[in-house]
Design an enzyme around this catalytic site. Structure first.
Site, PDB file in Angstrom:
ATOM      1  N   CYS A 283      55.446  21.754  22.830  1.00 43.78           N
ATOM      2  CA  CYS A 283      56.617  22.034  21.997  1.00 43.78           C
ATOM      3  C   CYS A 283      57.854  21.344  22.565  1.00 43.78           C
ATOM      4  O   CYS A 283      57.928  20.124  22.516  1.00 43.78           O
ATOM      5  CB  CYS A 283      56.793  23.542  21.807  1.00 43.78           C
ATOM      6  SG  CYS A 283      57.621  23.903  20.240  1.00 43.78           S
TER       7      CYS A 283
ATOM      8  N   HIS B 196      51.428  25.047  19.805  1.00 41.68           N
ATOM      9  CA  HIS B 196      51.175  25.812  21.038  1.00 41.68           C
ATOM     10  C   HIS B 196      49.683  26.105  21.190  1.00 41.68           C
ATOM     11  O   HIS B 196      49.227  27.169  20.742  1.00 41.68           O
ATOM     12  CB  HIS B 196      51.936  27.142  20.993  1.00 41.68           C
ATOM     13  CG  HIS B 196      53.415  27.003  21.067  1.00 41.68           C
ATOM     14  ND1 HIS B 196      54.113  27.150  22.239  1.00 41.68           N
ATOM     15  CD2 HIS B 196      54.332  26.702  20.113  1.00 41.68           C
ATOM     16  CE1 HIS B 196      55.405  26.967  22.001  1.00 41.68           C
ATOM     17  NE2 HIS B 196      55.564  26.695  20.718  1.00 41.68           N
TER      18      HIS B 196
ATOM     19  N   GLU C 133      48.218  27.070  23.722  1.00 40.26           N
ATOM     20  CA  GLU C 133      47.994  28.176  24.675  1.00 40.26           C
ATOM     21  C   GLU C 133      47.738  29.511  23.972  1.00 40.26           C
ATOM     22  O   GLU C 133      47.109  30.397  24.542  1.00 40.26           O
ATOM     23  CB  GLU C 133      49.178  28.310  25.643  1.00 40.26           C
ATOM     24  CG  GLU C 133      50.477  28.871  25.072  1.00 40.26           C
ATOM     25  CD  GLU C 133      51.382  27.817  24.441  1.00 40.26           C
ATOM     26  OE1 GLU C 133      50.871  26.754  24.045  1.00 40.26           O
ATOM     27  OE2 GLU C 133      52.594  28.072  24.321  1.00 40.26           O
TER      28      GLU C 133
HETATM   29  N1  GLN Z   1      63.636  24.178  20.791  1.00 40.93           N
HETATM   30  C1  GLN Z   1      62.618  23.387  20.190  1.00 40.93           C
HETATM   31  C2  GLN Z   1      62.565  23.560  18.688  1.00 40.93           C
HETATM   32  O1  GLN Z   1      63.057  24.503  18.165  1.00 40.93           O
HETATM   33  C3  GLN Z   1      61.256  23.696  20.805  1.00 40.93           C
HETATM   34  C4  GLN Z   1      60.789  25.084  20.562  1.00 40.93           C
HETATM   35  C5  GLN Z   1      59.682  25.499  21.489  1.00 40.93           C
HETATM   36  O2  GLN Z   1      59.468  24.913  22.551  1.00 40.93           O
HETATM   37  N2  GLN Z   1      58.972  26.561  21.160  1.00 40.93           N
HETATM   38  O3  GLN Z   1      62.033  22.735  17.998  1.00 40.93           O
END
Ligand code: GLN
Length: 528
Positions: free
Chosen positions: A379, A505, A507
């Protein structure tokens, strides 16, 4: 005919109620029963999505896009079930439902009160009458007995125990402290905690005593007689080397059989749980230590819970012990990066929000990219990989994410179109599982062994497709895209040992019996 198990905790928090709830689920599954596990959190936030991870740790995301407590991660990792928004409730969510009904006029002029309106709303969720058919519904209540905010949940349990008779069982988790000066284990806090339950009208059926030292039968006997609980229903849960030892230990202590007996269900033979035991055997015999640097900004174990567990699980299946070195990205500079990363065989760049610590993440990514050090970005971590590449390879020195620098000319990470009209912060990100098509021949397609995947998301910003061609020409490939809207979900550098960033994600979907392929592959490379 569903049966209901209510898990509460007393004396202190952090006893591992989530692990015990997940273990009960696992043990009942092993006996052939279908289960679901849900969490009730007494705080007033509608969901933990707006919470700082320092408050309650990681925010876990369900497939259907609910931001939830990290305990749902334990439920999924232990049992392999997929939780949904019907598995996570807070006081805020309950009140909101009641207040919305009141505004609609549903209550026909009645005075709306905690009892019965709030408690009825809680009971409906605990009962899950219209949800899928399962043999057992396990409801874990967050917080500690005696907290003012858990009172409505206790009242709901009291009423349900009365209404459901032997279709409801209360499991209460307490702590038996060891006083070194006296060389004694003390049961008084447990007695008080059970009194507190009894004061709320609930007689616990099963007690799980958390302890650092083995409890003699005499102590269990004492607890049993002071707390009105059968001796065989007083189970001890000693500290163990790994949380994954807990289900087997609880089986040996007879927790599941005690619960079944309370329901009046025949106990039958003890299931063997072969897969789980194979996993534990691998865990026990994995000796080679492999160090992975976790590059993030939250210096708190729970903040990256699912990532840590996914790394550890993948390690065990690669027969290595993954040691996670937390590297605070706020302290990483051009000068010290080689020293900071000198002890690790690979880095995982963490998700996150906002400015703090991101320059350090970018420096760490640059180091990994230019030193052929395996790197996994998740992310925000993936977004940092993209920004680093723009700055140092594409030579856009001002390249940035619009999240940190809305005015930058080279917004290689930009706000998603659908996010531009969003004003409320709660529950409005791109959340939950979305499809992704992987490019044939890419590293990531090979790792997954398929070209069609679905993974969970939690973000507002995305790769800016205006730059796609330029990236690909210079060696960073956009190898995973959403088939519907072309959002880039995965980037990789094929010339590198292992350099993959995912907007999603992975994970969240790694489990004990099915470790995630990306983590498996990453750890395998790191272990080389
Ligand atoms: N801040 C980034 C976004 O909103 C990544 C979000 C995250 O790592 N969950 O796109």
């Amino acid at each position: 005919m569903k049966r209901y198990i209510f898990v509460t905790g007393g004396v202190v928090s952090s006893l591992g109620k989530g692990i015990i709830s997940a273990s009960i689920g696992k043990l009942l599954q092993a006996r052939g029963y279908s289960i679901t596990i849900q969490k009730f959190d007494p705080y007033i936030n509608i969901d933990p999505g707006t919470l700082n991870p320092y408050e309650h740790g990681e925010c876990y995301v369900t497939v259907d896009g609910m931001e939830t407590d990290l305990d749902l991660g334990h439920y999924e990792r232990f049992t392999g079930i997929r939780t949904t928004r019907a598995n996570s409730f807070t006081t805020g969510k309950i009140y909101k439902a009641v207040i919305d009904k009141e505004r609609r006029g549903d209550y026909l002029g009645k005075t709306i009160q905690v009892v019965p309106h709030i408690t009825d709303e809680i009971k409906r969720r605990m009962l899950r009458e219209n949800d899928e058919d399962v043999d057992f519904v396990i409801s874990e209540i967050g917080g500690t007995i005696g907290d003012i905010e858990s009172a409505p949940f206790l009242e709901a349990i009291r009423q349900l125990k009365w209404e459901l008779g032997n279709r409801a069982v209360s499991v209460h988790l307490t702590y038996v402290p060891y006083l070194r000066a006296a060389d004694e284990l003390k049961t008084k806090p447990t007695q008080h905690s059970v009194k507190e339950m009894q004061g709320a009208g609930i007689q616990p059926d099963v007690l799980v005593l958390r302890t650092e030292k083995h409890l003699s039968d005499g102590i269990r006997q004492k607890v049993a007689s002071f707390c009105n609980v059968d001796l065989e229903c007083v189970v001890q849960s000693e500290d163990l080397p790994s949380i994954y030892d807990v289900p087997v230990n609880m089986q040996n202590q007879g927790l599941d059989s005690a619960i079944l007996r309370k329901f009046g269900v025949p106990v039958g033979e003890t299931p063997k749980m072969e897969g789980w035991h194979r996993f534990l055997e691998l865990q026990r015999t994995a000796n080679k230590e492999v160090r992975v640097g976790l590059v993030g900004k939250y210096d708190l174990q729970d903040a990256y819970k699912s990532i840590r567990e996914s790394l550890i699980l993948a390690g065990i299946y690669n027969h290595v012990k993954v040691k996670i070195d937390f590297i605070n990205s706020e302290n990483i500079t051009e000068e010290n990066v080689s020293e900071k990363l000198s002890q690790v065989a690979g880095i995982l760049v963490c998700p996150g929000f906002g400015q703090r610590g991101i320059e350090g993440k970018i420096i760490a990514v640059e180091y990994a990219r230019t030193h052929n050090l395996p790197a996994f970005g998740i992310c925000l971590g993936m977004q940092m990989m993209v920004i680093e590449f723009a700055r140092n390879v594409l030579k856009y020195s001002d390249a940035h994410s619009a999240e940190m620098d809305p005015a930058t000319e080279h917004n290689v990470i930009d706000l998603m179109e659908e996010q531009k009209s969003v004003t409320n912060m709660g529950g409005t990100m791109r959340l939950g599982a979305y499809d992704c098509t992987l490019r044939a021949g890419s590293r990531v397609a090979e790792i997954y062994g398929t070209s069609q995947i679905s993974e969970r998301h939690r973000h507002r910003y995305e790769f800016n497709n205006r730059y796609k061609e330029e990236y690909e020409k210079h060696g960073m490939q956009c190898v995973g895209v959403n088939p519907g809207n072309d959002l880039v979900e995965v980037v990789e550098i094929p010339d590198h040992r292992w350099f993959i960033g995912t907007q999603f994600h992975p994970e969240y979907s790694s489990t004990v019996l099915h470790p995630h392929p990306l983590f498996m592959s990453f750890v395998q490379e790191v272990a080389k």
